[in-house]
Design an enzyme around this catalytic site. Structure first.
Site, PDB file in Angstrom:
ATOM      1  N   GLY A  37      36.278  56.893  43.819  1.00 17.96           N
ATOM      2  CA  GLY A  37      35.852  55.499  43.652  1.00 17.96           C
ATOM      3  C   GLY A  37      35.702  54.694  44.925  1.00 17.96           C
ATOM      4  CG  ASP A  96      44.970  49.276  36.207  1.00 18.56           C
ATOM      5  OD1 ASP A  96      45.132  48.076  35.964  1.00 18.56           O
ATOM      6  OD2 ASP A  96      44.774  50.121  35.317  1.00 18.56           O
ATOM      7  NE  ARG A 111      32.241  58.195  40.390  1.00 19.41           N
ATOM      8  CZ  ARG A 111      33.544  57.940  40.242  1.00 19.41           C
ATOM      9  NH1 ARG A 111      34.065  56.873  40.806  1.00 19.41           N
ATOM     10  NH2 ARG A 111      34.315  58.741  39.537  1.00 19.41           N
ATOM     11  CE  LYS A 126      41.393  46.264  36.447  1.00 17.61           C
ATOM     12  NZ  LYS A 126      41.243  47.270  35.379  1.00 17.61           N
ATOM     13  CD  GLU A 133      42.769  53.942  45.074  1.00 21.65           C
ATOM     14  OE1 GLU A 133      41.534  54.076  45.025  1.00 21.65           O
ATOM     15  OE2 GLU A 133      43.506  54.364  44.185  1.00 21.65           O
ATOM     16  CG  ASP A 134      38.534  52.747  43.241  1.00 23.41           C
ATOM     17  OD1 ASP A 134      39.784  52.875  43.332  1.00 23.41           O
ATOM     18  OD2 ASP A 134      37.873  53.317  42.357  1.00 23.41           O
TER      19      ASP A 134
HETATM   20  P1  5GP Z   1      46.555  52.992  38.965  1.00 23.30           P
HETATM   21  O1  5GP Z   1      47.180  54.286  39.412  1.00 23.30           O
HETATM   22  O2  5GP Z   1      46.725  51.876  39.964  1.00 23.30           O
HETATM   23  O3  5GP Z   1      46.996  52.576  37.584  1.00 23.30           O
HETATM   24  O4  5GP Z   1      45.028  53.285  38.770  1.00 23.30           O
HETATM   25  C1  5GP Z   1      44.155  53.378  39.834  1.00 23.30           C
HETATM   26  C2  5GP Z   1      42.905  54.101  39.406  1.00 23.30           C
HETATM   27  O5  5GP Z   1      42.558  53.788  38.035  1.00 23.30           O
HETATM   28  C3  5GP Z   1      41.727  53.650  40.239  1.00 23.30           C
HETATM   29  O6  5GP Z   1      41.614  54.393  41.430  1.00 23.30           O
HETATM   30  C4  5GP Z   1      40.572  53.857  39.278  1.00 23.30           C
HETATM   31  O7  5GP Z   1      40.150  55.193  39.350  1.00 23.30           O
HETATM   32  C5  5GP Z   1      41.159  53.618  37.902  1.00 23.30           C
HETATM   33  N1  5GP Z   1      40.889  52.244  37.400  1.00 23.30           N
HETATM   34  C6  5GP Z   1      41.796  51.266  37.186  1.00 23.30           C
HETATM   35  N2  5GP Z   1      41.203  50.153  36.722  1.00 23.30           N
HETATM   36  C7  5GP Z   1      39.885  50.411  36.650  1.00 23.30           C
HETATM   37  C8  5GP Z   1      38.719  49.635  36.252  1.00 23.30           C
HETATM   38  O8  5GP Z   1      38.773  48.449  35.873  1.00 23.30           O
HETATM   39  N3  5GP Z   1      37.523  50.268  36.337  1.00 23.30           N
HETATM   40  C9  5GP Z   1      37.378  51.555  36.759  1.00 23.30           C
HETATM   41  N4  5GP Z   1      36.155  52.054  36.788  1.00 23.30           N
HETATM   42  N5  5GP Z   1      38.445  52.321  37.141  1.00 23.30           N
HETATM   43  C10 5GP Z   1      39.665  51.751  37.088  1.00 23.30           C
END
Ligand code: 5GP
Length: 179
Positions: free
Chosen positions: A48, A106, A169, A134, A102-103
């Site tokens: 991402g 979450d 993407r 977020k 990172e993109d």
């Molecule tokens: P975390 O480990 O912080 O819960 O999740 C991170 C990953 O979840 C990100 O790198 C991404 O791949 C995915 N992700 C979380 N929220 C979103 C979102 O709103 N849209 C998309 N496309 N991917 C998300």
């Protein structure tokens, strides 16, 4: 407002390309100032973050290096900081000032594990930049990015490198799922 249909779901434009450019320039400026005199190693988290990484890196004026990683973190082992590297690190982080790119952060689960991994590997310092954050979803406070492009509510977004089922993407703006 511009909308797109991706895999049958409707997404509305949330952050146009021009605003993204401003956001990325701001982050680059902060990193350039904070890392003056150092040679940081940027680690792009695939898939991402590739678009954010590309735009950000072009605006970095430091003698920086770049490498890539792709990973999956598992619920069961996340608290111990274990991450499964689908594409492992090709560059040593020992004694390096590392900046993870990172993109989106979450829950913070993925970055929580990766930060611990880099520290175990002997990185001198580890900081995180994420295009999106977020805050209301965060469960791992150590995964709070130091350099945040934009904080957003807990909604699903795509475009600018982020996907829905691997599609979307390539969109140059950021879109949010219509409720
Ligand atoms: P975390 O480990 O912080 O819960 O999740 C991170 C990953 O979840 C990100 O790198 C991404 O791949 C995915 N992700 C979380 N929220 C979103 C979102 O709103 N849209 C998309 N496309 N991917 C998300």
């Amino acid at each position: 407002m511009q909308s797109v249909n991706v895999n049958g779901l409707i997404f509305d434009e949330y952050l146009p390309e021009q605003e993204i450019a401003t956001v990325v320039s701001d982050v680059a400026g902060r990193i350039n100032a904070d890392y003056a005199g150092r040679e940081p190693l940027f680690i792009c988290v695939l898939n991402g973050a590739f678009m954010y990484m590309s735009d950000l890196f072009k605006r970095i004026t430091l003698p920086a290096e770049i490498t890539f990683v792709r990973m999956k973190s598992y619920e069961g082992t996340a608290t111990t900081g274990n991450v499964n590297m689908l594409v492992p690190l090709q560059t040593s982080v020992k004694d390096r000032d590392v900046i993870i790119v990172e993109d989106i952060v979450d829950t913070g689960l993925t970055m929580h594990g990766f930060i611990q991994h880099l520290k175990r590997e002997g990185a001198r310092s580890v900081e995180l930049t994420s295009f999106l954050f977020k805050p209301d979803s965060l469960q791992f406070p150590d995964a709070t990015p130091k350099y945040i492009g934009k904080s957003i509510p807990t909604k699903f977004v795509l475009g600018y490198g982020l996907d829905y089922d691997e599609k979307g993407r390539n969109l140059s703006s950021l879109y949010v799922l219509r409720q």
